[in-house]
Scaffold this active site. Structure first.
Site, short mmCIF file in Angstrom:
data_model
loop_
_atom_site.label_atom_id
_atom_site.label_comp_id
_atom_site.label_asym_id
_atom_site.label_seq_id
_atom_site.Cartn_x
_atom_site.Cartn_y
_atom_site.Cartn_z
N ASP A 56 15.13 -3.48 18.47
CA ASP A 56 14.51 -2.56 17.52
C ASP A 56 14.83 -3.07 16.11
O ASP A 56 15.96 -3.48 15.83
CB ASP A 56 15.06 -1.15 17.72
CG ASP A 56 14.25 -0.10 16.99
OD1 ASP A 56 14.19 -0.16 15.75
OD2 ASP A 56 13.70 0.79 17.66
N ILE A 57 13.85 -3.02 15.21
CA ILE A 57 14.08 -3.53 13.85
C ILE A 57 14.92 -2.58 13.00
O ILE A 57 15.44 -2.97 11.97
CB ILE A 57 12.77 -3.87 13.11
CG1 ILE A 57 11.89 -2.64 12.94
CG2 ILE A 57 12.04 -5.00 13.80
CD1 ILE A 57 10.73 -2.85 11.98
N HIS A 125 6.82 2.83 24.54
CA HIS A 125 8.05 2.06 24.36
C HIS A 125 9.26 2.92 24.65
O HIS A 125 9.37 4.05 24.20
CB HIS A 125 8.14 1.43 22.97
CG HIS A 125 8.05 2.38 21.83
ND1 HIS A 125 6.86 2.97 21.42
CD2 HIS A 125 8.99 2.85 20.97
CE1 HIS A 125 7.09 3.76 20.38
NE2 HIS A 125 8.38 3.71 20.09
N LEU A 126 10.14 2.34 25.45
CA LEU A 126 11.39 2.98 25.84
C LEU A 126 12.49 2.53 24.89
O LEU A 126 12.69 1.32 24.70
CB LEU A 126 11.75 2.57 27.27
CG LEU A 126 13.15 2.98 27.77
CD1 LEU A 126 13.23 4.49 27.96
CD2 LEU A 126 13.47 2.25 29.07
N HIS A 127 13.19 3.49 24.29
CA HIS A 127 14.35 3.17 23.47
C HIS A 127 15.56 3.07 24.39
O HIS A 127 15.81 3.96 25.20
CB HIS A 127 14.61 4.27 22.43
CG HIS A 127 13.60 4.29 21.34
ND1 HIS A 127 13.76 3.59 20.17
CD2 HIS A 127 12.41 4.92 21.25
CE1 HIS A 127 12.71 3.79 19.39
NE2 HIS A 127 11.87 4.59 20.02
#
Length: 167
Positions: A56-57, A125-127
């Site tokens: 993740d950015i 999207h899965l964190h």
């Protein structure tokens, strides 16, 4: 094959090789589709035919990864019971990536999705966050359990399994 990729499969491009027709499941406006198709300078930590993973950015934890389908899939509100295996596969990839980065305490992790309209990218999207115990105040708020804006992977799977399709 680039370092971090885990498949001997060729990496698909955003268009068919013999024409300018976009590949199936590709949205040229979607940042995650562009990352998956190597159009961005983003290291892929995992890549196979169905799933990709990258950092993740704006990390909310020391380990914060995003696991996405290689084909464009809408947000979690657009899913149905047929997507349960995909969600489970995304979680499995997230666990594998954590293990590869020496995260061994899988009780101190969080796997979840932002619930629309609280997601900035519509590509599913899965964190994957770890360790949860080291998350700061804002991250604890943004990735908060039992909130209107974030659901765990287990909660999403339970919701999808409870959906009865009507014809």
């Amino acid at each position: 094959m680039a370092e971090g990729q885990t498949s001997s499969q060729p990496v698909p491009t955003g268009t068919d090789k013999d024409s300018s027709v976009p590949a199936v499941g590709y949205d040229k406006k979607c940042i995650f589709c562009r990352i998956v198709n190597n159009e961005m300078d983003t290291e892929l930590l995992h890549r196979d035919e169905d799933i990709c993973c990258f950092r993740d950015i704006k990390p909310g934890a020391p380990h914060h990864y995003l696991v996405v389908p290689t084909k464009h899939v809408g947000n979690c509100k657009s899913l149905n019971i047929q997507h349960v295996p995909l969600v489970k596969q995304m979680v499995d990839v997230g666990k594998d990536v954590l293990r590869k980065h020496n995260v061994t305490d899988l009780t101190d992790v969080r796997f979840g999705f932002h619930w629309p309209p609280f997601c900035s990218v519509t590509h599913l999207h899965l964190h994957v966050l770890a360790p949860v115990s080291q998350m700061g105040f804002m991250s604890r708020l943004v990735y908060r359990l039992n909130s209107y804006w974030f659901v765990t992977a287990d909660q999403l799977i339970e919701l999808l399994n409870s959906k009865v399709e009507t014809h």
